[in-house]
Design a protein around this motif. Structure first.
Motif, PDB file in Angstrom:
ATOM      1  N   ARG A 179      -8.770  -1.209  28.512  1.00 35.25           N
ATOM      2  CA  ARG A 179      -8.279  -1.686  29.809  1.00 35.25           C
ATOM      3  C   ARG A 179      -8.179  -3.207  29.830  1.00 35.25           C
ATOM      4  O   ARG A 179      -7.233  -3.766  30.403  1.00 35.25           O
ATOM      5  CB  ARG A 179      -9.205  -1.193  30.916  1.00 35.25           C
ATOM      6  CG  ARG A 179      -9.088   0.307  31.183  1.00 35.25           C
ATOM      7  CD  ARG A 179     -10.108   0.768  32.207  1.00 35.25           C
ATOM      8  NE  ARG A 179      -9.903   2.138  32.643  1.00 35.25           N
ATOM      9  CZ  ARG A 179     -10.424   3.204  32.036  1.00 35.25           C
ATOM     10  NH1 ARG A 179     -11.200   3.047  30.971  1.00 35.25           N
ATOM     11  NH2 ARG A 179     -10.183   4.421  32.494  1.00 35.25           N
ATOM     12  N   TRP A 205      -5.058  -4.097  27.891  1.00 34.37           N
ATOM     13  CA  TRP A 205      -3.848  -3.910  28.688  1.00 34.37           C
ATOM     14  C   TRP A 205      -3.647  -5.081  29.639  1.00 34.37           C
ATOM     15  O   TRP A 205      -2.521  -5.582  29.816  1.00 34.37           O
ATOM     16  CB  TRP A 205      -3.956  -2.613  29.491  1.00 34.37           C
ATOM     17  CG  TRP A 205      -3.645  -1.350  28.744  1.00 34.37           C
ATOM     18  CD1 TRP A 205      -4.470  -0.291  28.551  1.00 34.37           C
ATOM     19  CD2 TRP A 205      -2.402  -0.998  28.125  1.00 34.37           C
ATOM     20  NE1 TRP A 205      -3.840   0.686  27.828  1.00 34.37           N
ATOM     21  CE2 TRP A 205      -2.560   0.273  27.567  1.00 34.37           C
ATOM     22  CE3 TRP A 205      -1.182  -1.644  27.983  1.00 34.37           C
ATOM     23  CZ2 TRP A 205      -1.543   0.918  26.873  1.00 34.37           C
ATOM     24  CZ3 TRP A 205      -0.160  -1.006  27.299  1.00 34.37           C
ATOM     25  CH2 TRP A 205      -0.339   0.264  26.749  1.00 34.37           C
ATOM     26  N   ALA A 206      -4.715  -5.525  30.301  1.00 32.90           N
ATOM     27  CA  ALA A 206      -4.606  -6.626  31.257  1.00 32.90           C
ATOM     28  C   ALA A 206      -4.100  -7.896  30.580  1.00 32.90           C
ATOM     29  O   ALA A 206      -3.249  -8.616  31.125  1.00 32.90           O
ATOM     30  CB  ALA A 206      -5.959  -6.876  31.925  1.00 32.90           C
ATOM     31  N   ARG A 207      -4.602  -8.166  29.370  1.00 36.11           N
ATOM     32  CA  ARG A 207      -4.160  -9.376  28.661  1.00 36.11           C
ATOM     33  C   ARG A 207      -2.711  -9.252  28.204  1.00 36.11           C
ATOM     34  O   ARG A 207      -1.938 -10.219  28.286  1.00 36.11           O
ATOM     35  CB  ARG A 207      -5.070  -9.630  27.474  1.00 36.11           C
ATOM     36  CG  ARG A 207      -6.501  -9.936  27.863  1.00 36.11           C
ATOM     37  CD  ARG A 207      -7.371 -10.138  26.641  1.00 36.11           C
ATOM     38  NE  ARG A 207      -8.793 -10.044  26.999  1.00 36.11           N
ATOM     39  CZ  ARG A 207      -9.777 -10.099  26.131  1.00 36.11           C
ATOM     40  NH1 ARG A 207      -9.513 -10.244  24.845  1.00 36.11           N
ATOM     41  NH2 ARG A 207     -11.036 -10.002  26.536  1.00 36.11           N
ATOM     42  N   ARG A 223      -0.531  -9.767  31.284  1.00 32.95           N
ATOM     43  CA  ARG A 223      -0.488 -11.175  31.692  1.00 32.95           C
ATOM     44  C   ARG A 223       0.376 -11.987  30.741  1.00 32.95           C
ATOM     45  O   ARG A 223       1.126 -12.870  31.163  1.00 32.95           O
ATOM     46  CB  ARG A 223      -1.902 -11.749  31.746  1.00 32.95           C
ATOM     47  CG  ARG A 223      -2.678 -11.393  32.982  1.00 32.95           C
ATOM     48  CD  ARG A 223      -3.888 -12.302  33.133  1.00 32.95           C
ATOM     49  NE  ARG A 223      -4.737 -12.270  31.948  1.00 32.95           N
ATOM     50  CZ  ARG A 223      -5.732 -11.417  31.767  1.00 32.95           C
ATOM     51  NH1 ARG A 223      -5.995 -10.521  32.704  1.00 32.95           N
ATOM     52  NH2 ARG A 223      -6.462 -11.442  30.674  1.00 32.95           N
ATOM     53  N   ASN A 258       0.221  -2.482  35.652  1.00 34.28           N
ATOM     54  CA  ASN A 258      -1.236  -2.544  35.573  1.00 34.28           C
ATOM     55  C   ASN A 258      -1.854  -1.262  36.117  1.00 34.28           C
ATOM     56  O   ASN A 258      -2.802  -0.706  35.539  1.00 34.28           O
ATOM     57  CB  ASN A 258      -1.739  -3.756  36.365  1.00 34.28           C
ATOM     58  CG  ASN A 258      -3.153  -4.121  35.971  1.00 34.28           C
ATOM     59  OD1 ASN A 258      -3.736  -3.521  35.087  1.00 34.28           O
ATOM     60  ND2 ASN A 258      -3.695  -5.110  36.648  1.00 34.28           N
ATOM     61  N   ASN A 290      -4.099   1.672  33.958  1.00 41.08           N
ATOM     62  CA  ASN A 290      -5.369   2.277  34.354  1.00 41.08           C
ATOM     63  C   ASN A 290      -5.250   3.789  34.487  1.00 41.08           C
ATOM     64  O   ASN A 290      -6.189   4.532  34.160  1.00 41.08           O
ATOM     65  CB  ASN A 290      -5.861   1.667  35.661  1.00 41.08           C
ATOM     66  CG  ASN A 290      -6.407   0.271  35.480  1.00 41.08           C
ATOM     67  OD1 ASN A 290      -6.960  -0.057  34.435  1.00 41.08           O
ATOM     68  ND2 ASN A 290      -6.238  -0.577  36.477  1.00 41.08           N
ATOM     69  N   ASN A 323      -8.478  -0.552  39.542  1.00 41.94           N
ATOM     70  CA  ASN A 323      -7.507  -1.574  39.941  1.00 41.94           C
ATOM     71  C   ASN A 323      -8.162  -2.655  40.806  1.00 41.94           C
ATOM     72  O   ASN A 323      -7.895  -3.850  40.645  1.00 41.94           O
ATOM     73  CB  ASN A 323      -6.359  -0.926  40.713  1.00 41.94           C
ATOM     74  CG  ASN A 323      -5.469  -0.070  39.851  1.00 41.94           C
ATOM     75  OD1 ASN A 323      -5.488  -0.176  38.628  1.00 41.94           O
ATOM     76  ND2 ASN A 323      -4.702   0.806  40.472  1.00 41.94           N
ATOM     77  N   HIS A 382     -10.199  -4.963  38.672  1.00 43.07           N
ATOM     78  CA  HIS A 382      -9.350  -5.930  37.966  1.00 43.07           C
ATOM     79  C   HIS A 382      -9.055  -7.137  38.838  1.00 43.07           C
ATOM     80  O   HIS A 382      -8.949  -8.262  38.336  1.00 43.07           O
ATOM     81  CB  HIS A 382      -8.036  -5.253  37.547  1.00 43.07           C
ATOM     82  CG  HIS A 382      -8.106  -4.543  36.248  1.00 43.07           C
ATOM     83  ND1 HIS A 382      -7.512  -5.016  35.099  1.00 43.07           N
ATOM     84  CD2 HIS A 382      -8.713  -3.392  35.892  1.00 43.07           C
ATOM     85  CE1 HIS A 382      -7.741  -4.183  34.107  1.00 43.07           C
ATOM     86  NE2 HIS A 382      -8.474  -3.190  34.563  1.00 43.07           N
ATOM     87  N   ALA A 384     -10.689 -12.565  34.430  1.00 41.84           N
ATOM     88  CA  ALA A 384     -10.294 -11.932  33.169  1.00 41.84           C
ATOM     89  C   ALA A 384     -11.311 -12.161  32.064  1.00 41.84           C
ATOM     90  O   ALA A 384     -11.489 -11.306  31.192  1.00 41.84           O
ATOM     91  CB  ALA A 384      -8.918 -12.458  32.739  1.00 41.84           C
ATOM     92  N   LEU A 441     -13.972  -9.316  32.217  1.00 36.28           N
ATOM     93  CA  LEU A 441     -13.476  -7.995  32.590  1.00 36.28           C
ATOM     94  C   LEU A 441     -14.175  -6.880  31.821  1.00 36.28           C
ATOM     95  O   LEU A 441     -14.553  -5.848  32.387  1.00 36.28           O
ATOM     96  CB  LEU A 441     -11.959  -7.933  32.359  1.00 36.28           C
ATOM     97  CG  LEU A 441     -11.231  -6.726  32.943  1.00 36.28           C
ATOM     98  CD1 LEU A 441     -11.489  -6.607  34.430  1.00 36.28           C
ATOM     99  CD2 LEU A 441      -9.737  -6.830  32.670  1.00 36.28           C
ATOM    100  N   ASN A 456      -2.121  -5.736  41.813  1.00 39.11           N
ATOM    101  CA  ASN A 456      -2.687  -4.724  40.919  1.00 39.11           C
ATOM    102  C   ASN A 456      -3.175  -3.493  41.685  1.00 39.11           C
ATOM    103  O   ASN A 456      -4.159  -2.873  41.342  1.00 39.11           O
ATOM    104  CB  ASN A 456      -3.849  -5.290  40.096  1.00 39.11           C
ATOM    105  CG  ASN A 456      -3.374  -6.373  39.174  1.00 39.11           C
ATOM    106  OD1 ASN A 456      -2.200  -6.444  38.843  1.00 39.11           O
ATOM    107  ND2 ASN A 456      -4.290  -7.221  38.753  1.00 39.11           N
TER     108      ASN A 456
END
Length: 447
Positions: A134, A137-139, A142, A157, A161, A334, A337, A342, A345, A421
């Motif tokens: 997860r 994925w966020a990085r 971004r 995003n 999840n 979510n 997040h 970050a 996280l 998000n």
């Protein structure tokens, strides 16, 4: 990053996710690496019980591994955030695999019982692949969005999840089945040995797949602290959801015996389908409403169990319960997040997993005591109460966050809510002070 327009295919978010660099590789590797977490508990119980004839000892050893995971997981995640997944995850996986191998050898050669607890406790060092996936994925999202987030990025995003939640459901559905099959078809130790190989191999493949495995942005001494004020209500939500999972599983197994596997599989299938649908839907949901819906649907199993002794009416009830648990987990992730920076996280999500494990243990223990009584179906009364408690915690946390903070020597700050998000992100807006009017300024003397 592809921009998602209205009228696009409902599977467009998933196609856009898997089109990102290295996304398919680390998604597949992450699924393999987290499968052992669903295999180890059942494999340990079968191995120790077969060797000693005591399910009490087997359950104690399994509980020791669960406790070690709850204690060591956040620390491993903190090291991962600080030094990067490539540096920490392989060593942590190797240490956990060594613990599984040590347990097999201790049981095989008749070592003292205390060595079972010592070796199996090393499983707590295993990296949380779901949290790392997860965070990755966020990085990736971004990096593909750039400095300015887009509505499509928020939808992706949420879809990421949802995809990870579906993978979790599949792993925890297939893991125990695979463990039992290996232990009964080959040898009692086959389940743990296979789990050790999958853990080490899957983690190495996950790290080698790339896609943001380095240290988190601004990691190290500037990492700061976790925002516990916003994180605490979410941890209560995760703990309540864990109580739901643990009590439902124990009550279903104790009350339906042979049909328990099918019923729990139906529940997991409902959760997986709801997760896929929610990721394709793409619109943000409110966590409080999701918890209220789950609490209402959790009243169906006790009603079915109280009115009939047959097992088949529980199938549609547990299917509906499964469709309600996935939105809660996805919406809570979510929200996490949004509230957590970050750079922290992975650690925050590990705390979420710790809360789920602790709640699951408490729920399973309470349901087990009720299962030994004259009315085993009373265990189904625990999940709706746990969901209601989680709703109260989230509600109280949202009211506290909406209250304007007091300021000294200036106008009070107001709260502005910005959707991001799939959750409501709150920021403080302080009105700017007006410059003094020219007529109030003192007259200047001519030079």
């Amino acid at each position: 990053m592809p921009i998602l327009f209205r009228g696009a295919s409902p599977w467009a978010p998933y196609r856009a996710l898997l089109a990102l660099p290295s996304a398919r590789l680390f998604t597949a590797a992450g699924a393999v690496a987290r499968l052992p977490s669903a295999m180890c508990g059942v494999s340990t119980v079968l191995l120790v019980a077969r060797a000693h004839g005591s399910y009490g000892l087997a359950g104690a050893v399994s509980a020791a591994g669960l406790l070690a995971t709850a204690l060591a997981g956040p620390w491993t995640a903190r090291l991962t955030d600080r030094h990067g997944q490539r540096r920490v995850a392989p060593w942590a996986a190797a240490l956990a695999a060594l613990g599984l191998l040590g347990l097999v050898l201790c049981v095989r050669y008749g070592a003292p019982v205390w060595t079972y607890f010592a070796t199996y406790a090393l499983l707590g060092c295993a990296p949380n692949t779901g949290a790392m996936a997860r965070a990755r994925w966020a990085r990736l999202l971004r990096a593909s969005e750039g400095a300015r987030p887009t509505p499509g990025g928020s939808r992706l995003n949420g879809a990421a999840n949802a995809l990870e939640q579906v993978i979790d459901e599949l792993c925890f559905t297939l893991g125990p089945v695979l463990a039992v099959l290996l232990a009964t078809s080959f040898a009692p130790a086959a389940g743990l040995l296979t789990a050790a190989g999958l853990l080490l191999g899957g983690t190495l493949a996950f790290v080698a797949a790339g896609g943001g495995g380095g240290p988190a942005p601004a990691a190290g001494s500037a990492a700061g602290r976790l925002p516990w004020r916003g994180l605490a209500p979410l941890l209560c939500c995760f703990a309540g959801t864990g109580v739901v999972f643990g009590s439902l599983e124990v009550t279903t197994v104790s009350g339906t015996e042979g049909a328990a596997g099918v019923l729990l599989g139906v529940q997991a299938a409902g959760s997986g389908l709801a997760g896929l649908a929610l990721g394709a839907y793409g619109r943000p949901l409110r966590l409080g409403r999701c918890l209220a819906l789950m609490a209402a649907l959790l009243l169906l199993p006790p009603l079915c169990a109280a009115t009939t002794d047959a097992a088949w009416p529980l199938a549609p009830a547990l299917l509906l319960v499964g469709t309600a648990t996935a939105p809660v987990m996805i919406t809570a992730m979510n929200t996490l997040h949004v509230r957590v920076p970050a750079r922290r996280l992975t650690e925050a999500m590990s705390w979420a997993v710790t809360a789920i494990l602790a709640g699951s243990s408490a729920g399973a223990t309470a349901a087990g005591h009720l299962a030994d009584g004259p009315h085993p179906w009373l265990g189904y009364a625990i999940p709706p109460m746990a969901a209601a408690g989680a709703w109260l915690a989230v509600r109280a946390g949202s009211r506290e966050r909406q209250a304007p903070p007091r300021t000294v020597g200036g106008p009070p700050a107001r709260r502005a809510r910005t959707p991001a998000n799939g959750a409501d992100h709150e920021r403080e807006v302080t009105p700017a002070r007006r410059p003094p009017s020219p007529r109030h300024e003192p007259a200047r003397r001519p030079a």
